[in-house]
Design a protein around this motif. Structure first.
Motif, PDB file in Angstrom:
ATOM      1  N   ALA A 141       0.803  -1.112   0.104  1.00  0.00           N
ATOM      2  CA  ALA A 141      -0.001   0.028  -0.098  1.00  0.00           C
ATOM      3  C   ALA A 141       0.972   1.244  -0.041  1.00  0.00           C
ATOM      4  CB  ALA A 141      -0.731  -0.061   1.298  1.00  0.00           C
ATOM      5  N   ARG A 142       0.209   2.439  -0.301  1.00  0.00           N
ATOM      6  CA  ARG A 142       1.033   3.688  -0.237  1.00  0.00           C
ATOM      7  C   ARG A 142       0.351   4.628   0.804  1.00  0.00           C
ATOM      8  NH1 ARG A 142       5.652   3.995  -3.590  1.00  0.00           N
ATOM      9  NH2 ARG A 142       5.637   2.181  -5.026  1.00  0.00           N
ATOM     10  N   ALA A 143       1.161   5.455   1.366  1.00  0.00           N
ATOM     11  CA  ALA A 143       0.747   6.718   2.250  1.00  0.00           C
ATOM     12  C   ALA A 143       1.523   7.563   1.670  1.00  0.00           C
ATOM     13  CB  ALA A 143       0.997   6.146   3.512  1.00  0.00           C
ATOM     14  N   GLY A 144       0.904   8.407   1.012  1.00  0.00           N
ATOM     15  CA  GLY A 144       1.671   9.385   0.334  1.00  0.00           C
ATOM     16  C   GLY A 144       2.626   8.623  -0.698  1.00  0.00           C
ATOM     17  N   ASP A 145       3.895   9.036  -0.801  1.00  0.00           N
ATOM     18  CA  ASP A 145       4.769   8.244  -1.714  1.00  0.00           C
ATOM     19  C   ASP A 145       5.723   7.297  -0.924  1.00  0.00           C
ATOM     20  OD1 ASP A 145       6.389  10.008   0.133  1.00  0.00           O
ATOM     21  OD2 ASP A 145       7.613  10.579  -1.248  1.00  0.00           O
ATOM     22  N   ARG A 146       5.167   6.847   0.127  1.00  0.00           N
ATOM     23  CA  ARG A 146       5.692   5.924   1.041  1.00  0.00           C
ATOM     24  C   ARG A 146       5.212   4.402   0.914  1.00  0.00           C
ATOM     25  NH1 ARG A 146      10.101   7.817   4.194  1.00  0.00           N
ATOM     26  NH2 ARG A 146      10.131   9.894   4.186  1.00  0.00           N
TER      27      ARG A 146
END
Length: 140
Positions: free
Chosen positions: A42-47
């Motif tokens: 998954a992504r949280a922003g670009d992380r």
């Protein structure tokens, strides 16, 4: 992913650095596996954020690689969604792995035979030759 959900999920999710450290891998390996379609964190922003399911997937990839499977084979094994198709793919891989295990066991038996041999010239030892007879297709 909406911001509220990503904030909630971050509590139970790991960063790429944490996952890499857990498995003793450089982070670029996880990125490469993602590029190869083996992982989809998954992504949280670009992380990247890794779930428990991702961790199990990393473990499966590592075990498969340690067994000698290439990334394409691993992707096929892990990507097949129908049980009958997955079983067919995994059965083929199992058969190949069993054959490799048999070859490795024969090599181990040969080495153990050599370690037990008291002769100076290993190749003249009847016990050691006995370990090689199957390959020669002759009786010693």
């Amino acid at each position: 992913m909406d911001m509220d959900l990503s904030v909630r999920l971050n509590v139970d999710m790991k960063s790429i650095g944490e996952v890499a450290a857990q498995f003793g891998l450089p982070t670029h390996v996880l990125r490469h596996w993602e590029a190869e379609g083996l992982l989809t964190p998954a992504r949280a922003g670009d992380r990247r954020r890794y779930t428990d399911a991702d961790l199990y997937r990393v473990a499966a990839i590592l075990i498969s690689k340690e067994a000698g499977f290439g990334l394409a084979d691993i992707r096929t094994m892990l990507a097949v969604r129908s049980a009958p198709a997955r079983h067919e793919v995994m059965a083929r891989h199992r058969d190949r792995l069993l054959a490799r295990i048999a070859r490795a066991q024969a090599a181990l038996d040969m080495l153990e035979g050599g370690l037990e041999c008291p002769h100076d010239d290993l190749m003249t030892c009847p016990h050691f030759q006995g370990h090689l007879a199957d390959r020669l297709h002759v009786e010693v």
